[in-house]
Design a protein around this motif. Structure first.
Motif, PDB file in Angstrom:
ATOM      1  N   THR A  66      67.238  39.694  45.181  1.00 60.06           N
ATOM      2  CA  THR A  66      66.224  39.592  46.235  1.00 60.06           C
ATOM      3  C   THR A  66      65.677  40.958  46.639  1.00 60.06           C
ATOM      4  N   ARG A  67      66.337  42.033  46.183  1.00 61.12           N
ATOM      5  CA  ARG A  67      65.918  43.401  46.490  1.00 61.12           C
ATOM      6  C   ARG A  67      65.748  43.644  47.997  1.00 61.12           C
ATOM      7  N   GLY A  68      66.743  43.165  48.760  1.00 62.78           N
ATOM      8  CA  GLY A  68      66.751  43.438  50.192  1.00 62.78           C
ATOM      9  C   GLY A  68      66.058  42.398  51.053  1.00 62.78           C
ATOM     10  N   ARG A  69      65.492  41.368  50.456  1.00 58.04           N
ATOM     11  CA  ARG A  69      64.828  40.318  51.234  1.00 58.04           C
ATOM     12  C   ARG A  69      65.796  39.167  51.482  1.00 58.04           C
ATOM     13  N   GLY A  70      65.446  38.339  52.410  1.00 56.51           N
ATOM     14  CA  GLY A  70      66.183  37.095  52.632  1.00 56.51           C
ATOM     15  C   GLY A  70      67.083  37.123  53.842  1.00 56.51           C
ATOM     16  N   GLY A  71      67.324  35.925  54.355  1.00 54.18           N
ATOM     17  CA  GLY A  71      68.223  35.740  55.480  1.00 54.18           C
ATOM     18  C   GLY A  71      68.614  34.277  55.555  1.00 54.18           C
ATOM     19  N   ASP A  82      65.047  34.448  60.671  1.00 54.00           N
ATOM     20  CA  ASP A  82      63.618  34.665  60.410  1.00 54.00           C
ATOM     21  C   ASP A  82      62.853  33.359  60.196  1.00 54.00           C
ATOM     22  N   GLU A  83      63.603  32.232  60.043  1.00 59.49           N
ATOM     23  CA  GLU A  83      63.000  30.912  59.814  1.00 59.49           C
ATOM     24  C   GLU A  83      62.012  30.937  58.650  1.00 59.49           C
ATOM     25  N   ASP A  84      62.358  31.689  57.620  1.00 59.47           N
ATOM     26  CA  ASP A  84      61.524  31.845  56.435  1.00 59.47           C
ATOM     27  C   ASP A  84      62.432  31.696  55.220  1.00 59.47           C
ATOM     28  N   ASP A  85      61.865  31.283  54.091  1.00 58.39           N
ATOM     29  CA  ASP A  85      62.717  31.133  52.907  1.00 58.39           C
ATOM     30  C   ASP A  85      62.475  32.216  51.860  1.00 58.39           C
ATOM     31  N   SER A  86      61.703  33.223  52.198  1.00 55.23           N
ATOM     32  CA  SER A  86      61.407  34.302  51.254  1.00 55.23           C
ATOM     33  C   SER A  86      62.671  35.095  50.926  1.00 55.23           C
ATOM     34  N   GLY A  87      63.085  35.049  49.657  1.00 52.76           N
ATOM     35  CA  GLY A  87      64.252  35.799  49.216  1.00 52.76           C
ATOM     36  C   GLY A  87      65.584  35.166  49.563  1.00 52.76           C
ATOM     37  N   ASP A  88      65.586  33.911  49.989  1.00 49.45           N
ATOM     38  CA  ASP A  88      66.833  33.259  50.404  1.00 49.45           C
ATOM     39  C   ASP A  88      67.633  32.753  49.201  1.00 49.45           C
ATOM     40  N   HIS A  89      68.065  33.658  48.333  1.00 57.25           N
ATOM     41  CA  HIS A  89      68.823  33.336  47.127  1.00 57.25           C
ATOM     42  C   HIS A  89      70.304  33.536  47.428  1.00 57.25           C
ATOM     43  N   TRP A  90      71.008  32.453  47.662  1.00 59.91           N
ATOM     44  CA  TRP A  90      72.419  32.496  48.070  1.00 59.91           C
ATOM     45  C   TRP A  90      73.310  32.176  46.879  1.00 59.91           C
ATOM     46  N   ASP A  91      74.385  32.918  46.734  1.00 53.80           N
ATOM     47  CA  ASP A  91      75.370  32.662  45.685  1.00 53.80           C
ATOM     48  C   ASP A  91      76.678  32.194  46.315  1.00 53.80           C
TER      49      ASP A  91
END
Length: 155
Positions: free
Chosen positions: A87-92, A138-147
């Motif tokens: 995600t290069r630092g994005r996501g929550g 952030d209520e956003d799905d940008s970068g929300d890649h969970w392992d």
């Protein structure tokens, strides 16, 4: 679980989930991937001092729900989890683990800057295990890649 009744550890990625749902914020679908990040890459989670590769596990995208039927004798669920470095630092996100619908574990709000979390919960004779991943603050799905790295059930 194909590992057989006598196996002490069973990788969740070795069995297709009984239920797998991804509810996108927009139109892009991100199905769960076994033994890979949600983008199909090797799973790598930020650690405290270095990046941690995970050869086994499940890559998902927020909002996701995976449900697994548990084998007889399952005692504990374990995983090393966090946002994938792809995600290069994005996501929550916020993640939860449920057994027979009862919440056993909930992560704090996680970002890509946070190190991996270890999950180890007693299953107490449960029949189903549910892994949930939701949007973060952030209520956003940008970068929300969970392992769900090294996700396993232990007898």
């Amino acid at each position: 679980f194909p590992a057989g009744d006598g196996a002490p550890v069973t990788w969740l990625s070795s069995q297709p989930p009984a239920k797998s749902v991804h509810v996108p914020m927009f139109d892009s679908q991100f199905p769960a991937r076994m033994d890979a990040s949600v983008d199909g890459n090797s799973m790598v989670i930020k650690g405290v001092t270095r990046e941690i590769p995970c050869e086994r596990g499940i890559g998902v995208h927020a909002r996701s729900e995976l449900e697994f039927a548990l084998p007889a004798g399952a005692q504990r669920f374990i995983a090393l989890c966090g946002l994938d470095v792809e995600t290069r630092g994005r996501g929550g996100v916020t993640a939860r683990v449920l057994a027979d619908g009862k919440e056993l574990w909930k992560s704090p709000p996680m970002t890509a800057k946070d190190p991996a979390l270890l999950v180890a919960v007693e299953l107490g004779g449960a029949k189903t295990l549910t892994l949930l991943v939701d949007f973060g603050p952030d209520e956003d799905d940008s970068g929300d890649h969970w392992d769900w790295g090294w996700a396993a059930v232990v007898k």
